[in-house]
Design a protein around this motif. Structure first.
Motif, short mmCIF file in Angstrom:
data_model
loop_
_atom_site.label_atom_id
_atom_site.label_comp_id
_atom_site.label_asym_id
_atom_site.label_seq_id
_atom_site.Cartn_x
_atom_site.Cartn_y
_atom_site.Cartn_z
N LEU A 160 -4.23 -0.42 -2.15
CA LEU A 160 -2.96 0.02 -2.72
C LEU A 160 -2.72 1.49 -2.45
O LEU A 160 -3.58 2.33 -2.60
CB LEU A 160 -2.97 -0.22 -4.24
CG LEU A 160 -1.83 0.36 -5.06
CD1 LEU A 160 -0.52 -0.26 -4.64
CD2 LEU A 160 -2.08 0.14 -6.54
N LEU A 161 -1.50 1.78 -2.02
CA LEU A 161 -1.02 3.15 -1.90
C LEU A 161 0.38 3.19 -2.48
O LEU A 161 1.07 2.17 -2.56
CB LEU A 161 -0.97 3.58 -0.42
CG LEU A 161 -2.31 3.81 0.29
CD1 LEU A 161 -2.04 4.05 1.77
CD2 LEU A 161 -3.05 4.98 -0.31
N SER A 162 0.82 4.35 -2.89
CA SER A 162 2.18 4.44 -3.42
C SER A 162 3.17 4.46 -2.28
O SER A 162 2.88 4.91 -1.18
CB SER A 162 2.33 5.72 -4.25
OG SER A 162 2.09 6.86 -3.45
N GLY A 163 4.36 3.96 -2.51
CA GLY A 163 5.38 3.94 -1.49
C GLY A 163 6.72 3.57 -2.08
O GLY A 163 6.83 3.20 -3.26
N THR A 164 7.76 3.69 -1.29
CA THR A 164 9.08 3.30 -1.74
C THR A 164 9.70 2.38 -0.71
O THR A 164 9.48 2.54 0.50
CB THR A 164 9.98 4.54 -1.92
OG1 THR A 164 10.03 5.25 -0.68
CG2 THR A 164 9.43 5.45 -3.01
N GLY A 165 10.48 1.42 -1.20
CA GLY A 165 11.11 0.44 -0.32
C GLY A 165 12.28 1.03 0.41
O GLY A 165 12.66 2.18 0.17
N PRO A 166 12.92 0.25 1.30
CA PRO A 166 12.60 -1.15 1.59
C PRO A 166 11.28 -1.30 2.34
O PRO A 166 10.77 -0.34 2.93
CB PRO A 166 13.79 -1.60 2.45
CG PRO A 166 14.25 -0.36 3.12
CD PRO A 166 14.06 0.74 2.11
N TYR A 167 10.75 -2.53 2.32
CA TYR A 167 9.44 -2.79 2.88
C TYR A 167 9.49 -3.82 3.99
O TYR A 167 10.40 -4.64 4.08
CB TYR A 167 8.49 -3.30 1.78
CG TYR A 167 8.30 -2.33 0.64
CD1 TYR A 167 7.50 -1.20 0.80
CD2 TYR A 167 8.90 -2.54 -0.59
CE1 TYR A 167 7.31 -0.30 -0.23
CE2 TYR A 167 8.72 -1.65 -1.64
CZ TYR A 167 7.93 -0.54 -1.46
OH TYR A 167 7.74 0.36 -2.49
N PHE A 168 8.44 -3.76 4.82
CA PHE A 168 8.23 -4.78 5.84
C PHE A 168 6.95 -5.52 5.49
O PHE A 168 5.91 -4.90 5.26
CB PHE A 168 8.16 -4.15 7.23
CG PHE A 168 9.48 -3.56 7.66
CD1 PHE A 168 10.48 -4.38 8.14
CD2 PHE A 168 9.71 -2.20 7.52
CE1 PHE A 168 11.72 -3.84 8.50
CE2 PHE A 168 10.94 -1.66 7.88
CZ PHE A 168 11.94 -2.48 8.37
N LEU A 169 7.06 -6.82 5.44
CA LEU A 169 5.96 -7.67 5.00
C LEU A 169 5.39 -8.42 6.20
O LEU A 169 6.12 -9.06 6.95
CB LEU A 169 6.45 -8.66 3.95
CG LEU A 169 5.50 -9.78 3.54
CD1 LEU A 169 4.27 -9.22 2.82
CD2 LEU A 169 6.23 -10.78 2.64
N GLY A 170 4.08 -8.32 6.36
CA GLY A 170 3.41 -9.04 7.43
C GLY A 170 2.33 -9.95 6.86
O GLY A 170 1.56 -9.55 5.99
N VAL A 171 2.30 -11.18 7.35
CA VAL A 171 1.28 -12.14 6.92
C VAL A 171 0.54 -12.64 8.15
O VAL A 171 1.15 -13.23 9.06
CB VAL A 171 1.92 -13.33 6.17
CG1 VAL A 171 0.84 -14.34 5.77
CG2 VAL A 171 2.66 -12.84 4.93
#
Length: 321
Positions: free
Chosen positions: A3-14
């Motif tokens: 976990l790291l702090s961040g702000t969106g929007p995000y890109f999700l990879g699976v």
């Protein structure tokens, strides 16, 4: 979970697989803000319902880590094992993420793309995956191609499953005298706690058909036998390297790459954690097929590659930090 702090929007990879599935969340700056790992996402093994539950849990976990919701996901890419290998199943796979994302800003594809995008940063070249199964994927000048990955029953050469099956076959031959006993025999006897060698049948088959990942894990015993000096075990890794090189070269041909054009090649998957044991024969056989290959270490893990690809689908180039 990382976990790291961040702000969106995000890109999700699976990054799916036959043994484990990685979930990675990156922000627009390319910073990995959360990651999580769960078990296999091989729908043939766990079923569509099992796949839905696993994906929903993993996505929910990484989003919760940064107090985000599915609506904060700009785009997602789900790299799934065996995707694209059954037209009837593909229709089901394509709609699974919509149920927990609540939108259509995603795409499903084969997990081979995750390895390629991560290892080569989304640039032209070929990546070979040797994990539970094996498969290769490459791109050149807008053209893409894959090779291998036809399944463990009659393909997946050079994979952990394939190496394990060759090792089990060698053990059986040593057991009944068709092959001289070497250290591999003792490695399997000890590691599997067998009283007599025929007990391996019960250990492998048990009361249910053996799972793909359980068999693949036995490749570690073949590697251990190589360390103990077993010539048969070493020959298995030699053949594995040849098979993986053949997959890469077949992809090169599909990409219409001239024989004298340099082609970057990288790699991913658990088999490569054996280091030079697989890299040496792979590199040697690959360059024997064509000396114009440049073998490079992977830039990023496949999970990061999945986020890079998600951003690319959204017409954005991420620079992972």
């Amino acid at each position: 979970m990382a976990l790291l702090s961040g702000t969106g929007p995000y890109f999700l990879g699976v990054d799916g697989g036959g043994t484990k599935t990685g979930f990675v969340l990156a922000d627009e700056a390319g910073t990995i803000v959360a990651s999580h790992q769960l078990g296999p996402s091989y729908y043939i093994q766990i079923g569509f319902d099992g796949l839905h539950e696993l994906l929903a849990e993993g996505v929910g976990t990484v989003l919760a880590a940064v107090d985000a919701s599915p609506e904060d996901v700009a785009y997602a890419f789900f790299g799934l094992p065996a995707y694209g290998e059954d037209s009837h199943a593909q229709a089901f796979l394509d709609v699974i993420p919509e149920a927990f994302l609540g939108h259509h800003r995603y795409r499903c594809g084969n997990d081979m793309i995750c390895g390629w995008a991560g290892s080569l940063g989304g640039e032209d070249g070929i990546n070979i995956v040797a994990g539970t199964g094996s498969i290769g994927y490459g791109e050149r000048r807008g053209k893409s191609a894959r090779g291998g990955g036809w399944g463990e029953i009659f393909s997946d050469e050079g994979s952990a499953h394939w190496v394990a099956v060759q090792g089990l076959n060698a053990f059986s031959r040593m057991g009944d005298g068709r092959l001289a006993k070497g250290p591999l025999y003792d490695v399997f006897m000890e590691a599997m706690e067998l009283k007599v060698d025929l007990d391996i049948c019960g250990a492998v088959f048990g009361r249910e058909p053996p799972s793909r990942d359980k068999i693949a894990a036995m490749s570690q015993l073949v590697a251990k036998a190589v360390e103990a000096g077993d010539a048969t075990a070493r020959s298995i890794f030699e053949r594995a390297g040849f098979e993986l090189a053949a997959i890469v070269d077949a992809i090169r041909q599909q990409l219409d790459c001239p024989p004298d054009e340099r082609m970057r090649v990288s790699y991913s998957g658990g088999m490569f954690r054996t280091g030079q044991l697989i890299l040496d024969p792979f590199s040697r056989h690959l360059r024997a097929l064509n000396p114009a290959y440049d073998i490079v270490e992977p830039l990023h893990a496949p999970g990061v590659g999945a986020t890079l690809y998600a951003a690319r689908l959204n017409r954005l180039a991420l620079q992972p930090g």
